[in-house]
Scaffold this active site. Structure first.
Site, PDB file in Angstrom:
ATOM      1  CD  GLU A  12      49.507  48.473  43.970  1.00  0.00           C
ATOM      2  OE1 GLU A  12      48.553  47.878  44.474  1.00  0.00           O
ATOM      3  OE2 GLU A  12      49.980  48.164  42.870  1.00  0.00           O
ATOM      4  CG  HIS A  57      46.741  49.257  68.460  1.00  0.00           C
ATOM      5  ND1 HIS A  57      46.392  49.502  69.769  1.00  0.00           N
ATOM      6  CD2 HIS A  57      46.864  50.468  67.871  1.00  0.00           C
ATOM      7  CE1 HIS A  57      46.286  50.813  69.959  1.00  0.00           C
ATOM      8  NE2 HIS A  57      46.577  51.415  68.820  1.00  0.00           N
ATOM      9  CB  CYS A  74      40.275  30.565  30.436  1.00  0.00           C
ATOM     10  SG  CYS A  74      40.238  29.412  31.801  1.00  0.00           S
ATOM     11  NE  ARG A 131      42.943  36.651  28.957  1.00  0.00           N
ATOM     12  CZ  ARG A 131      41.862  37.425  28.944  1.00  0.00           C
ATOM     13  NH1 ARG A 131      41.895  38.573  28.318  1.00  0.00           N
ATOM     14  NH2 ARG A 131      40.764  37.063  29.529  1.00  0.00           N
ATOM     15  CG  ASN A 164      37.732  31.829  28.451  1.00  0.00           C
ATOM     16  OD1 ASN A 164      38.321  30.777  28.287  1.00  0.00           O
ATOM     17  ND2 ASN A 164      38.192  32.995  28.021  1.00  0.00           N
ATOM     18  N   GLY A 165      35.126  30.706  31.958  1.00  0.00           N
ATOM     19  CA  GLY A 165      34.067  30.948  32.940  1.00  0.00           C
ATOM     20  C   GLY A 165      33.892  29.743  33.848  1.00  0.00           C
ATOM     21  CE  LYS A 170      51.846  45.252  41.747  1.00  0.00           C
ATOM     22  NZ  LYS A 170      50.647  46.024  41.654  1.00  0.00           N
ATOM     23  CD  GLU A 205      50.488  41.138  41.682  1.00  0.00           C
ATOM     24  OE1 GLU A 205      50.937  42.263  41.969  1.00  0.00           O
ATOM     25  OE2 GLU A 205      49.511  41.000  40.940  1.00  0.00           O
ATOM     26  CE  LYS A 259      47.595  43.156  33.367  1.00  0.00           C
ATOM     27  NZ  LYS A 259      48.242  43.853  34.505  1.00  0.00           N
ATOM     28  CD1 TRP A 278      45.475  30.981  35.782  1.00  0.00           C
ATOM     29  CD2 TRP A 278      43.480  30.994  36.792  1.00  0.00           C
ATOM     30  NE1 TRP A 278      45.649  31.492  37.044  1.00  0.00           N
ATOM     31  CE2 TRP A 278      44.447  31.513  37.683  1.00  0.00           C
ATOM     32  CE3 TRP A 278      42.156  30.904  37.220  1.00  0.00           C
ATOM     33  CZ2 TRP A 278      44.122  31.951  38.960  1.00  0.00           C
ATOM     34  CZ3 TRP A 278      41.831  31.339  38.494  1.00  0.00           C
ATOM     35  CH2 TRP A 278      42.818  31.854  39.353  1.00  0.00           C
TER      36      TRP A 278
HETATM   37  C1  AGP Z   1      47.621  43.733  40.520  1.00  0.00           C
HETATM   38  O1  AGP Z   1      48.994  43.706  40.466  1.00  0.00           O
HETATM   39  C2  AGP Z   1      46.938  42.491  40.394  1.00  0.00           C
HETATM   40  N1  AGP Z   1      47.422  41.686  39.365  1.00  0.00           N
HETATM   41  C3  AGP Z   1      45.448  42.436  40.668  1.00  0.00           C
HETATM   42  O2  AGP Z   1      45.300  42.759  42.003  1.00  0.00           O
HETATM   43  C4  AGP Z   1      44.503  43.319  39.827  1.00  0.00           C
HETATM   44  O3  AGP Z   1      44.711  44.664  40.106  1.00  0.00           O
HETATM   45  C5  AGP Z   1      43.059  42.909  40.123  1.00  0.00           C
HETATM   46  O4  AGP Z   1      42.864  41.581  39.714  1.00  0.00           O
HETATM   47  C6  AGP Z   1      42.040  43.799  39.479  1.00  0.00           C
HETATM   48  O5  AGP Z   1      42.145  43.793  38.090  1.00  0.00           O
HETATM   49  P1  AGP Z   1      41.464  44.904  37.209  1.00  0.00           P
HETATM   50  O6  AGP Z   1      42.092  46.200  37.526  1.00  0.00           O
HETATM   51  O7  AGP Z   1      41.703  44.456  35.796  1.00  0.00           O
HETATM   52  O8  AGP Z   1      39.998  44.895  37.566  1.00  0.00           O
END
Ligand code: AGP
Length: 609
Positions: free
Chosen positions: A482, A505, A2, A27, A100-101, A486, A489, A604, A75
C-alpha cells in the site's frame, strides 16, 4: 472517471450542470462538455479539452442558456483526450447524448452506420449510440421508445442521458453496468452518475437498477425496467451532514483525509456497535450466513485489495478461517475451485468499481454461502447487490489516492474477523483485547499524525529519486504494498513492494546508493529476520528508511534513518504504519509539485473494466 449531470427544469440549467461537473472533478477526467436545449429548442453545445474551468470560460465567452441540458466529464478510453472526443456527442444537429461506460461492439455498429451515410466526428465508442438514436427516431416520435431499441443493440456497459430538439423539456436515460441516479426536485428533476453532483439541488434520490430506462421532465419521472414495464423505484433522502466536501484549511484533500482518520475510524466502529461486535453490523441476516461460513474469498482492486491482503492474516490467525484474496480483474476470468461454505467478500470504497462489481455478478451466489461488501458509499451498486453490507464511515473521499477509506476498511475487516472468530473458538478474552484495540485506534493514529514533521523531513530524500523499494514481512507486506502504491500513484516515482525475505531472490540486484529502501518494521515476531534483510540492503550501499516501533531496537546511523513509531497493539500496526506511509508519499508528491488530489491518468471511481 466519466461523470454525467443532467437537468430538466423551468429555469436556466447551465450553471447547475457546471456546478455538478465541478463536484465530479475529483473522479478524474480529461475533457468536459455540456449541451442545452434553449427556449427555442435550439441544441447548443460547448466541449473543451482539459478542466471544467475551460468549459466555464467557453460558457462565459458565449453563454448557452436553456431549461434542459446534459453535461459530462470524460476520462478517455476510446480516442485520445480532445474536444472532438469529449461528450456530449450529437447526431443530425438534433440529438445530444452523454455516456459513461464502454460499448464493446462499437466497431461493428460504426461500420453499419457509416455504410448508411452517418459521418463520425470522433474516435469514441459513444458516438455510435447517438447516431443509433438518431436513426431510431426515424418514424418514431418518442425518444424513450427509440432509446429502448438502441440499448437492445448495445453490448457493454453504459449509463446514458440524451436530449432531442424534437422532444424538448425531457431527458431520457438508461443504465446497464454503470451507475445512474435520479435527483428528485420540486418542479425540476435531474440525473447524474453520482448523487454527489446533485447535492446542491436536491437531497432526494432514486437509484436506477440494471436495465432501467427513465424519462424525466420538470414535472415527472417515469422509470421502466429491463422488460419495459413501468416501475416505482424507492426515493431515498440523504441527510446533509453525511457528506462534507469542503477543503477547509488544508492544502489538499489527501492531507485532509489523512488527518480525518481518527474521526473516521471512531465513526466506523461506533456506527457498527461501538462497544461490541454485533453480527447485525453486517446486515439483518448476517448471523444466519456467518454460521455457515467455512472460508472467505476476498475480491477487490488497488488499495481495497491491499486491505483484503491484511485481512487474510487476521482471518486465518485470529479466526482460524481459510482465506483467499484476489484482484477482481483476475478472479473473474479464472476457473476456480470453491471451498464449500465460502463467503464472497468484496471490498470497495466507491462501491462502483467495474471489475469488483463484475466479479460479484459473475460469481453468482450459487457457489457461496452469501456475499458481503465492505463499502464506503451507501446505495452504491455493490451495496445494493450484496447480501450483506458493512458501511465504513470514512465520509466522502475526494483525493484519488485512497487513505481514510483503507484504514476504515480495516476496521470493518477486523470486526468481521471477530464475528467469524467467535464462531470458531476465538477466546472471549482475546475478543475483548481486539475490541479494546479498536477503541484505542484513533488515539494511536493521532500519535502517528504527530510525527508528520519528522516524516516530511524523511520525504526530502525521495525527491530526486526515480525508484524506491518497500519491504515488509507477514501482515506488514501488504502495508508495504500500500505504501508503494501511494508513492507511485501521486509522486510518479516507480516503487515496488517485496516481502523482505524475497529480497535476496532478485530485487537485491537493484539496490545501490540511488535506491531508497523503505522498511515497515514494527517489533513483531519477524523482527530479527527483518533486521537481517535490512543488513543485506545496507551492506550494498542502499539507503534505508525504517519505520519501526520505538521499542524495536532500531537506531539511526549513517545511511539508516529510523522513524520511531508509537508502540501499540499488533492489530493496530497495519493501520498506523499505513498512515505514516500515506504522509511520506504526500510530502514527496507535494515537493515534486504533482497534482496530489488528481494524479495524471487516474480516476477516483473506476467504472470501466
Ligand atoms: C487507491 O489509492 C487507488 N486510487 C485505487 O487503487 C483504488 O483503491 C481502486 O481503484 C479500487 O477502488 P474502490 O475501493 O473504489 O473499489
Amino acid at each position: 472517471m466519466c461523470g454525467i449531470v443532467a437537468a430538466a427544469a423551468r429555469r436556466e440549467v447551465s450553471e447547475i450542470l457546471l456546478e455538478g461537473l465541478r463536484r465530479l472533478e475529483y473522479r478524474g477526467y480529461d475533457s468536459a462538455g455540456l449541451a442545452v436545449l434553449d427556449d427555442d429548442a435550439r441544441l447548443l453545445v460547448h466541449k473543451r479539452l482539459g478542466k471544467v474551468a475551460e468549459l466555464e470560460k467557453a460558457q462565459h465567452a458565449q453563454p448557452y442558456y436553456g431549461p434542459t441540458g446534459i453535461a459530462h466529464t470524460r476520462w478517455a478510453t476510446h480516442g485520445e483526450p480532445s474536444a472532438a472526443n469529449a461528450h456530449p456527442h450529437t447526431s443530425g444537429d438534433r440529438i445530444a447524448l452523454v455516456h459513461n461506460g464502454i460499448i464493446e461492439n462499437h466497431s461493428v455498429l460504426r461500420q453499419q452506420l457509416e455504410a448508411e451515410g452517418y459521418v463520425f466526428t470522433s474516435a469514441t465508442d459513444t458516438e455510435v449510440i447517438v447516431h443509433l438514436l438518431h436513426r431510431a427516431m426515424n418514424g418514431c416520435d418518442d425518444i424513450l421508445k427509440a432509446m429502448a431499441t438502441v440499448v437492445d443493440q448495445l453490448e457493454g456497459a453504459y449509463a446514458l442521458a440524451a436530449i432531442d430538439r424534437e422532444n424538448p423539456g425531457q431527458i431520457v436515460g438508461a443504465r446497464q453496468g454503470s451507475p445512474l441516479v435520479i435527483g428528485v426536485g420540486i418542479g425540476e428533476n435531474f440525473m447524474a452518475s453520482d448523487q454527489m453532483a446533485l447535492r446542491q439541488v436536491t437531497d432526494r434520490f432514486i437509484y436506477l437498477e440494471e436495465g432501467d430506462m427513465v424519462r424525466i421532465t420538470p414535472a415527472s419521472i417515469a422509470v421502466f425496467d429491463a422488460q419495459g414495464d413501468a416501475v416505482e423505484r424507492e426515493t431515498t433522502r440523504i441527510a446533509e451532514a453525511e457528506e462534507t466536501v469542503e477543503l477547509g484549511d488544508y492544502d489538499h484533500y489527501m492531507l485532509k483525509e489523512i488527518y480525518e482518520q481518527p474521526r473516521a475510524l471512531a465513526a466506523t466502529f461506533s456506527a457498527a456497535g461501538g462497544h461490541e461486535v454485533a453480527d447485525s453490523a453486517f446486515g439483518e441476516c448476517a448471523a444466519e450466513i456467518f454460521d455457515r461460513v467455512k472460508a472467505v474469498q476476498i475480491v477487490a482492486c488497488g488499495t481495497s485489495f491491499h486491505a483484503g491482503m491484511v485481512a487474510r492474516y487476521w482471518l486465518e490467525e485470529l479466526a482460524g478461517i481459510p482465506c483467499e484474496v484476489e484482484v477482481a480483474s483476475e478472479f473473474r476470468y479464472r476457473k476456480r475451485v470453491q471451498i464449500p461454505g465460502t463467503l464472497l467478500l468484496t471490498i470497495s470504497q466507491s462501491g462502483e468499481t467495474a471489475d469488483t462489481l463484475a466479479a460479484l455478478r459473475d460469481a453468482g451466489t450459487d457457489d457461496f454461502v452469501g456475499s458481503l461488501v465492505i463499502a464506503n458509499v451507501d446505495n452504491s451498486s455493490l451495496v445494493r447487490e450484496s447480501d450483506l453490507v458493512f458501511l465504513t464511515r470514512a465520509g466522502a473521499e475526494i483525493g484519488v489516492a485512497s487513505t481514510k477509506a483503507f484504514t476504515t476498511q480495516l476496521v470493518g475487516l477486523l470486526m468481521l474477523t471477530i464475528a467469524l472468530g467467535r464462531r470458531n473458538g476465538l477466546p472471549q478474552g482475546r475478543e475483548q483485547e481486539l475490541v479494546n484495540a479498536l477503541h484505542a485506534l484513533p488515539d494511536y493514529v493521532q500519535q502517528t499524525l504527530a510525527l508528520d514533521t519528522a516524516i516530511k523531513a524523511l520525504s526530502e530524500a525521495f525527491i530526486p529519486k526515480h525508484h524506491a523499494l518497500f519491504l515488509g514481512r507477514g501482515i506488514h507486506y501488504p502495508v508495504a504494498m500500500e505504501g508503494s502504491l501511494k508513492l507511485k500513484e501521486i509522486s510518479y516515482i516507480h516503487a515496488e513492494a517485496y516481502p523482505a525475505g524475497e529480497l535476496k531472490h532478485g530485487p537485491l540486484a537493484l539496490v545501490d546508493d540511488d535506491m531508497p529502501v523503505v522498511a515497515v518494521a514494527p517489533g513483531d515476531e519477524l523482527l530479527e529476520k527483518l533486521k537481517s534483510n535490512l543488513e543485506e540492503v545496507r551492506s550494498r550501499g542502499g539507503e534505508l528508511f525504517v519505520f519501526a516501533d520505538r521499542q524495536a531496537g532500531f537506531t539511526s546511523e549513517p545511511r539508516v534513518r529510523v522513524l520511531a513509531m508509537p508502540h501499540c497493539p499488533e492489530v493496530a500496526k497495519p493501520i498506523i504504519y499505513t498512515v505514516a506511509l500515506q504522509l511520506l508519499s504526500y510530502h514527496v508528491a507535494v515537493q515534486k509539485g504533482t497534482d496530489v488530489d488528481k494524479p495524471r491518468n487516474l480516476a477516483k471511481s473506476v467504472t470501466v473494466e
